[in-house]
Design an enzyme around this catalytic site. Structure first.
Site, PDB file in Angstrom:
ATOM      1  N   SER A  49     -86.890  33.289 115.471  1.00 35.82           N
ATOM      2  CA  SER A  49     -87.230  33.938 116.739  1.00 35.82           C
ATOM      3  C   SER A  49     -87.797  32.948 117.757  1.00 35.82           C
ATOM      4  CB  SER A  49     -88.265  35.041 116.503  1.00 35.82           C
ATOM      5  OG  SER A  49     -87.767  35.988 115.594  1.00 35.82           O
ATOM      6  N   CYS A 249     -88.659  44.026 115.631  1.00 34.88           N
ATOM      7  CA  CYS A 249     -88.788  43.018 116.686  1.00 34.88           C
ATOM      8  C   CYS A 249     -87.579  43.047 117.631  1.00 34.88           C
ATOM      9  CB  CYS A 249     -89.029  41.639 116.085  1.00 34.88           C
ATOM     10  SG  CYS A 249     -89.716  40.490 117.277  1.00 34.88           S
ATOM     11  N   ASN A 291     -94.630  38.613 117.177  1.00 35.14           N
ATOM     12  CA  ASN A 291     -93.994  37.454 117.773  1.00 35.14           C
ATOM     13  C   ASN A 291     -92.887  37.906 118.715  1.00 35.14           C
ATOM     14  OD1 ASN A 291     -92.950  34.956 118.392  1.00 35.14           O
ATOM     15  ND2 ASN A 291     -91.582  34.980 116.606  1.00 35.14           N
ATOM     16  N   PHE A 294     -90.493  39.814 124.796  1.00 35.59           N
ATOM     17  CA  PHE A 294     -89.940  40.993 125.464  1.00 35.59           C
ATOM     18  C   PHE A 294     -90.468  42.238 124.777  1.00 35.59           C
ATOM     19  CE2 PHE A 294     -87.252  37.499 126.478  1.00 35.59           C
ATOM     20  CZ  PHE A 294     -86.869  37.736 127.784  1.00 35.59           C
ATOM     21  N   HIS A 333     -94.236  42.910 112.897  1.00 38.63           N
ATOM     22  CA  HIS A 333     -93.568  42.404 111.697  1.00 38.63           C
ATOM     23  C   HIS A 333     -94.198  42.934 110.426  1.00 38.63           C
ATOM     24  CE1 HIS A 333     -90.836  39.498 113.625  1.00 38.63           C
ATOM     25  NE2 HIS A 333     -91.727  39.579 114.600  1.00 38.63           N
ATOM     26  N   GLU A 335     -93.116  42.837 107.587  1.00 37.10           N
ATOM     27  CA  GLU A 335     -92.860  41.945 106.440  1.00 37.10           C
ATOM     28  C   GLU A 335     -93.919  40.848 106.350  1.00 37.10           C
ATOM     29  OE1 GLU A 335     -91.457  41.760 109.317  1.00 37.10           O
ATOM     30  OE2 GLU A 335     -91.092  39.667 109.882  1.00 37.10           O
TER      31      GLU A 335
END
Ligand SMILES: Nc1ncnc2c1ncn2[C@@H]1O[C@H](COP(=O)(O)OP(=O)(O)O)[C@@H](O)[C@H]1O
Ligand SMILES: Nc1ncnc2c1ncn2[C@@H]1O[C@H](COP(=O)(O)OP(=O)(O)O)[C@@H](O)[C@H]1O
Ligand SMILES: [Mg+2]
Ligand SMILES: [Mg+2]
Lengths: 357, 1100
Positions: A49, A249, A291, A294, A333, A335
């Site tokens: 990313s 995300c 993270n 946008f 996130h 994860e």
């Protein structure tokens, strides 16, 4: 030690010294962002990313516990450079098998150390994420490179990080197709315990995915501006209602575009491991890893989706559930990798959704 | 979930006196809690026996009980106040234990009684009972070190069969870690287990597999009613497992954990707090990690705020106690705003962009006989914290903050300390944890001993060792290049590694000011960054700063007139919470008077380093260089009126002469010097015709002998410029005088405190025997008006350091004439010294003659006690006087009420002998107490009895008193003995004392044999038998381990109250007599200050 300079597009300069690989012409350019994690630098650096971006770590000591293959989030770093206050001269941790600097050299990643990263962070916070260039080149050359740098708006960065061939991971009982917009290995590890996961390139059309007869489709994280990935939005449109969907995300942003909502660019994004998010169904607060630059414009979900998660710092939409299709997504996130595990229940919800359909 | 409306009043239990392991951090947490709960509209009832705390200021609670923290007393308070809830998690272990005792009695936490909020009895028991805790942790899948319990040696051996060596041995129900130890071999086990069994009153020990050498971590976690959990801070101990976290150098955040490991630890901490069942608030969870394979075990959890949570709060800007108090009354984390950003909620995890290092400070030198080796029980008396952008910077800042004679990690005279050792010796020494270890590591690395070798020996993580060696590499570079050739980049690198100008000055043999000037000419100057909980992600609204050497500065300009208040640095014996109290009061008073207040301090425990206390906070060492940096930046950013140097004890006072005179507020540097300089002070006293004990100053043993020739023995030898009577000694003959002088000469060469040198001569005074010591605190304003705060009469005679003796307001035996003379002298001295602000004068009264011992033109240790006893806010007034107000003006403003009378307040010292079982508990001219308590009641006797109870020595109501006193005390002892017999006590005494008492008509029931004599029960046996209820033993022999020392050690071991002066014996007798006739009653400080006690019947 080689003295180096960081120059931002607005002309602000920062002194430092070159670390990691030698950049071509002594210049590395990209959009400068900061990340506030205290641990997890390797995961950040290898997170696709960050394609197109130069990552500034606000925590001054980076590299303390070295690197290990186990903590790579992808096959290589995709970020354009690393800015730190202090790079550890010596690592110490039983898990590590190399130094961060050696790792950077091995992957051709340049960095700059000794920078007043707090001043830089405050600058970005106030002026917004902006392009910059660093290296051993002279100030003029760096300034020119910074100005020429397009940033992350208006370019399709997903194409630069996605896999070119489908592949399969995991051995869980379910069957999932995962879109790789820049997918992190930690996500694959999570999915892999739940399902056999067929990872497909970002440009894979809906029909091809449906042909694999998945019980669920996962939309991964990834770099940059969701509006620059229209082909993915089209594909998602073709999948909505056909198969349960879970997005994280960038996947979350793409899902929002697919149902007709809008996204926007935040001033300097969310990059860290400490953001409080409220899960609206229970009121519980989860500390999340984030993270993204946008975000989904919450108002534009009206009539199409129900907001499920919200960021308590600034009210940004952190998750929604589509009203007329089995699909949901989150901006943060769950994860982790790096970050807290508070939101990992979301993978369980994906399983439930697949079982329910 | 909003604030709870079903409760209206809350009882908060404080932590009592400052002791090792429980210091100012609980004043900080308690003060925050009081503030918050009152803001929330609750009626706050506070119980705390420590008068030197901010929390016991009458305006911080609705009802403040400065009463002993004792179950009976608390029960009385609860009966009187009927609180709806009791909050026990903010007053340390003391409050937790008391809450459990109250619960066991059925007074709280059961239906129909006040609810326990924060943590209930079951949660406390699960966390505090080590067995129960281990079982609970295993239940949730966490590992704990293998262990077993033994009641005798056979059982101990069986446990070892099962769990193997080495083991940590912890006796059950002990105080202060006595009898704990590590055994690595069978022989050591035999010895250590037996020692542990003996130390435990119920003869029970826990044997736990030792994992000394593993890495030790702490997580500070918070949980709310909705089960939201956050980690506020992770802390890594530089010293591995085996050294108590309170004695370890600790670093925040954790440095050597990967995210994978950190997140597992975080999950485990949450699982732990949930299983233990802490419903709301902060907890501290300790972990150990095997550096070879990452195996993780949980060591313990404290279901309350702690020293570490105070550190975490200061380290991150996240106020744990304040938030814990809000959570306890029903709020959830997301409902509480983050103070610093104002915009974001408290339900997040702080991130920082700097490194915080805490270094403890010990006082082994004051306890001869102790080994000075660090272990599993805490021994440090204070700590300094420093913030830097990197670990080396914060480490060096912390080391110079300690004020232990070191300027940093190296580059000072003491860096040569280990030069004589071979490599082998040095590595062996470093392997044993002691206060010297960081410097031994430095010395070893400097001579090229490898990190691998040091790691093998010490288990200090290689990352830390490498960071330390960066300081050493830089030292070599700096030495080689020299001041003249240093580039801007060199300067910047050196400062970024935390080198002080004073270190560089020493390295290059130049003046510190020259270093500063040259460095500044290169444009390398301190920049101030902000502690903001979020690594700059959001704008900070709170000006909480630290210095570093970076590009830009975040201090913003302001328009109000500003005053800098210099704090007192780390706690140490002789300079502790009292001075923090003074600084905090100055901040409050000057803020109210329209100034912007700026605090500079480096003690993480304190209220002064709470960013809520002053308008701006600089978390910085109190050294010349660091203070100058703050002055410069504050001058740049507004109208700086001056610096308060006289409220933080000796630490800031020492800087007075170095600052520009116009900046020093209040008493001038010249006056301060006049009081310290022996010759000029003597002249002043002579001019004022105030008698002093005869004496002189000496730099050599010969000079000292010549003085004694003139003044005679006994003589008191005391170094100048020291604190708390450091290295002070009473000598009775030439040999001991010579010995004392040579010891001091030794200190001098090492730059140690009390060191003897030509500029710092030793004072040799005639020692006044059997004199009554008196302390006076007063304020003088610029017009010469003097306010006498109080005259305090000491219980113990002169010769016992004023900080270690009990004292009373008002005086209980001095005549009105003597008091008048003392007041007159005090005014004269204050005038002659041109004091503007506080002054403390000490006297010794012998017969009718009043001698002055010393005058300190600064706040003293007793100021908070005086304020609590009399209701006059002395420091607030003094602070105003220092910025120009007159006492008259302050009276008009209503800031100076008349002192209240009608009651007696007794301050008693609390001594740390339970932590140092090898040291003799006799009192002397070197101060050794860590804290104090206050007893307040209608008569001296009752107040004294309360003060003893508060100090942990409940006076007995019947039984046997054992007396053994020096000849000079025998006369005094008669009176006490008569009182005891009148009260129905039986008397036991050693032969000499017995004979004397019987000769004066006191029946002695038991005469005990001399120690080691073949026949009869000796004193130690008698005490061990449990028949004695009170010991009065004053020292006579001057041998290292005279009988008396054994008697006192036995009393200490069996927790029998032990008074070491006859004078204290008399006071105790009086207390017991009054107590026999009148119940102890509890009253609030507010009632005393209102004079409401006048309505109490005063039958005595
Ligand atoms: N099993 C063990 N092996 C080695 N050291 C230990 C062990 N358990 C505790 N310690 C050390 O003893 C210290 C104090 O133990 P702890 O359980 O935290 O007690 P306390 O309540 O006094 O803080 C710890 O900080 C750690 O360094
Ligand atoms: N001449 C003296 N005779 C008897 N006791 C003395 C004399 N001088 C000092 N002392 C005792 O020594 C203690 C410490 O001395 P002081 O000068 O007050 O040191 P500090 O500066 O550490 O407070 C005093 O509190 C007092 O009990
Ligand atoms: Mg502990
Ligand atoms: Mg004194």
């Amino acid at each position: 030690m080689k003295e180096a300079l960081l120059v931002l597009a607005d002309g602000t300069t920062f002194e430092g010294e070159a670390i990691g690989a030698d950049a071509p012409d002594g210049i590395s350019a990209g959009e400068v962002v900061f990340n506030t994690v205290l641990t997890g630098y390797q995961e950040v650096i290898t997170d696709p990313s960050y394609a197109g971006q130069i990552v500034t770590f606000t925590y001054p000591h980076i590299g303390n516990y070295g690197v290990t293959d186990l903590d790579c989030e992808s096959r290589r770093p995709f970020c354009r450079g690393v800015i730190v206050r202090d790079l550890a001269r010596r690592r110490s941790n039983w898990r590590s098998d190399a130094d961060l600097e050696a790792f950077m050299q091995a992957h051709g990643l340049a960095g700059i150390a000794g920078v007043d990263t707090r001043r830089l962070t405050r600058h970005i916070r106030d002026a917004g994420a902006m392009a910059g260039a660093f290296g051993i080149a002279d100030e003029r050359a760096l300034k020119a490179a910074a100005t020429a740098e397009p940033g992350t708006s208006g370019v399709d960065l997903v194409a630069t990080v996605t896999t070119d061939q489908p592949y399969t991971v995991g051995d869980g009982p379910l069957r999932v197709v995962a879109y790789d917009f820049g997918i992190k290995r930690t996500i694959l590890r999570h999915l892999g315990t739940l399902a056999t996961v067929e990872v497909v390139p970002a440009s894979t059309p809906a029909a091809e995915v449906l042909a694999r007869d998945p019980q669920g489709v996962f939309l991964s994280n990834g770099p940059g501006d969701p509006e620059q990935v229209p082909y993915a939005v089209d594909a998602i449109n073709g999948l909505l209602g056909e198969v349960p969907i879970f997005g994280i995300c960038l996947g979350h942003q793409l899902l929002s575009l697919a149902i007709g909502a809008q996204t926007e660019k935040l001033a300097f994004g969310h990059h860290g491991g400490n953001h409080p998010v409220r899960r609206l169904s229970t009121g519980a607060v989860e500390i999340t890893s984030q993270n993204h630059n946008f975000a989904v414009v919450a108002d534009t979900l009206a009539g199409k989706a129900e907001m499920t998660h919200v960021n308590l710092n600034d009210g940004v939409c952190e998750g929604f559930r589509v009203l007329d299709a089995p699909a949901f997504s989150v901006q943060h996130h769950p994860e982790a990798g790096p970050g807290p595990h508070d939101a990992s229940y979301l993978f369980g919800m994906f399983v439930e959704l697949m079982h329910a359909s | 979930m909003p604030r709870r409306d079903d409760i209206e009043s809350i009882l908060l239990i404080g932590s009592g006196p400052i002791v090792i392991g429980q210091a100012c951090e609980f004043d900080y947490s308690g003060t925050q809690a009081c503030r918050v709960l009152r803001q929330e509209g609750y009626r706050v009832i506070l119980a705390n026996s420590n008068p030197a705390t901010i929390m016991t200021d009458p305006e911080f609670a609705d009802a403040t009980y400065v009463e002993p923290l004792d179950v009976d007393i608390l029960t009385q308070i609860i009966e009187r106040e009927h609180p709806d809830a009791v909050l026990p998690t903010l007053g340390g272990q003391t409050a937790l234990n008391l809450a459990m005792a109250l619960h066991a009695r059925g007074v709280i936490g059961v239906p129909g009684t006040p609810e326990m909020i924060g943590a209930n009895a079951e949660a406390i028991a699960t966390a505090e009972d080590r067995e129960q805790f281990k079982i609970a942790m295993q239940e949730i899948g966490l590992s704990v070190p293998a262990s077993g319990i033994a009641h005798n040696m056979d059982e101990a051996r069986e446990v070892i069969q099962r769990i193997g060596l080495p083991v940590v041995i912890r006796p059950a129900f002990i105080l202060g870690g006595k009898g704990t130890g590590i055994a690595s071999t069978r022989d050591e086990l035999e010895r250590a287990a037996q020692y542990g069994l003996d130390a435990s009153p119920i003869s029970e020990i826990l044997l736990e597999r030792s994992i000394a050498g593993w890495k030790e971590f702490e997580l500070e976690v918070m949980r709310d009613r909705a089960d939201n959990c956050v980690v506020v801070c992770s802390i890594e101990n530089l010293d591995p497992m085996g050294v108590h976290t309170g004695d370890s150098i600790t670093v925040a955040p954790a440095q050597t954990l990967s995210d994978v490991e950190y997140q597992l630890m975080r999950d485990a901490a949450f699982a732990c707090i949930r299983r233990v069942g802490v419903e709301t608030g902060g907890s501290n969870v300790q972990f150990a990690l095997n550096p070879a394979n990452g195996d993780m075990v949980i060591i313990e959890m404290n279901p309350r705020v702690s020293r570490s949570s105070a550190l975490a709060s200061k380290a991150t800007g996240f106020p744990i106690a304040k938030i814990a108090a809000r959570l306890a009354v029903g709020y959830t984390l997301d409902e509480i705003p983050n103070d610093i950003t104002k915009k974001t909620p408290a339900s997040f995890e702080p991130v920082i962009d700097y490194v915080v290092t805490k270094v403890p400070r010990w006082a082994f030198e004051k306890f001869p006989g102790t080994k000075g080796v660090l272990g599993t029980s805490m021994q440090s008396v204070g700590e300094a914290m420093a913030i830097g952008r990197t670990f080396p910077e914060s480490l060096q800042k912390a080391l110079r903050s300690l004020e232990h004679g070191r300027r940093g990690l190296n580059c000072d005279p003491a860096e040569a300390l280990f030069d004589e050792m071979t490599d082998e010796e040095l590595v062996t020494c470093a392997a044993i944890a002691t206060p010297d270890r960081p410097f031994q590591l430095e010395a070893a690395l400097r001579r090229g001993i490898t990190i691998e070798r040091l790691y093998e020996a010490t288990r200090v993580d290689p990352w830390f060792l490498d960071q330390i060696s960066q300081i050493i590499d830089e030292r070599a570079h700096l030495a080689a290049v020299g001041i003249a050739a240093l580039s801007r980049a060199d300067w910047r690198r050196a400062k970024r590694l935390g080198f002080a100008d004073a270190q560089l000055a020493w390295l290059w043999g130049v003046d510190e000011d020259q270093v500063r000037a040259t460095r500044s000419a290169h444009g390398v100057v301190a920049t101030f960054k902000t502690v903001d909980t979020c690594a700059a992600e959001f704008e900070a609204a709170t000006p909480y700063h630290y210095s570093t050497y970076e590009d830009d500065d975040e201090v913003v300009a302001s328009s109000k007139p500003k005053v800098i208040i210099l704090g007192s640095g780390p706690n140490r014996i002789g300079q502790g919470i009292e001075f923090d109290y003074c600084c905090v009061h100055a901040a409050f008073a000057l803020h109210e008077a329209g100034f912007e207040t700026i605090m500079v301090n480096c003690n993480p425990e304190t209220v002064s380093t709470d960013y809520d206390t002053s308008d701006r906070l600089y978390f910085e060492p109190i050294t010349y260089e660091d203070v100058l940096n703050v002055i410069e930046v504050e001058r740049r950013s507004g109208d700086l009126r001056g610096v308060v140097v006289s409220l933080g004890g000796q630490t800031p006072l020492k800087l007075a002469g170095l600052l520009s005179p116009e900046l020093v507020l209040g008493t001038s540097a010249a006056s301060i010097d006049l009081a310290e300089d022996r010759d000029r002070w003597n002249d002043l006293c002579a001019r004022l015709e105030i008698p002093q004990p005869a004496g002189g100053t000496a730099s050599t043993a010969e000079q000292a002998l010549a003085i004694v020739e003139r003044i005679g023995y006994p003589a008191l030898v005391r170094p100048s410029y020291v604190l708390g009577g450091r290295a002070m000694e009473i000598v009775y003959d030439d040999d001991s005088l010579r010995a004392a002088m040579s010891e001091l000469a030794g200190f001098g060469t090492l730059g140690r405190e009390g060191g003897l040198s030509a500029e710092r001569p030793v004072l040799v005074d005639r020692f006044l025997e059997d004199a009554t010591e008196v302390d006076v605190d007063a304020i003088r304003d610029r017009t010469g008006d003097v306010l006498i705060g109080a005259v305090m009469e000491h219980v113990e005679e002169a010769g016992v350091h004023s900080g270690d003796s009990a004292c009373a307001i008002p005086p209980y035996s001095l005549s009105a004439e003597t008091i008048a003379v003392i007041e007159g002298h005090t005014r004269a001295i204050a005038d002659a010294l041109e004091v503007i602000g506080l002054v403390n004068v000490q006297y010794a009264v012998k017969g009718n003659q009043v001698f002055v011992i010393e005058a300190n033109p600064r706040a003293s240790r007793t100021v908070p006690f005086v304020a609590k006893a009399t209701g006059v806010p002395l420091v607030k007034a003094a602070a105003r006087v220092m910025v120009g107000a007159t006492l008259l003006e302050l009276r008009d403003e209503g800031l100076l009420p008349e002192p209240v009378t009608g009651h007696v307040a007794v301050k008693e010292a609390v001594l740390p002998f339970n932590r140092f079982p090898d040291a003799d508990s006799v009192l002397g001219p070197e101060m050794r107490s860590t804290g104090e308590v206050m007893g307040i009641d209608r008569t001296f006797g009752l107040a004294f009895a309360k003060s003893q109870m508060a100090a942990g020595d409940r006076l007995p109501t019947g039984g046997m008193v054992f007396l053994s006193v020096a000849d000079r005390d025998k006369e005094t002892a008669i009176g006490a003995a008569h009182k005891f017999t009148d009260l129905g006590f039986t008397i036991a005494a050693t032969a000499g004392t017995a004979e004397f008492l019987e000769g004066h008509g006191v029946p002695v029931a038991t005469v005990v044999a001399k120690l080691g004599e073949a026949t009869g029960v000796d004193a130690v046996d008698l005490i061990a038998s449990g028949k004695v209820n009170l010991v009065i033993n004053s020292p006579r022999g001057r041998g290292a381990r005279a009988d008396g020392a054994h008697i006192r050690a036995a009393a200490e071991q069996h927790s029998i109250p032990c008074l070491t002066t006859a004078a204290a014996g008399v006071a105790a007798a009086e207390g017991m007599a009054d107590w026999a006739r009148h119940e102890l009653r509890v009253r609030t400080l507010q009632e005393y200050h209102r004079g409401a006690t006048d309505q109490l019947e005063l039958p005595l």
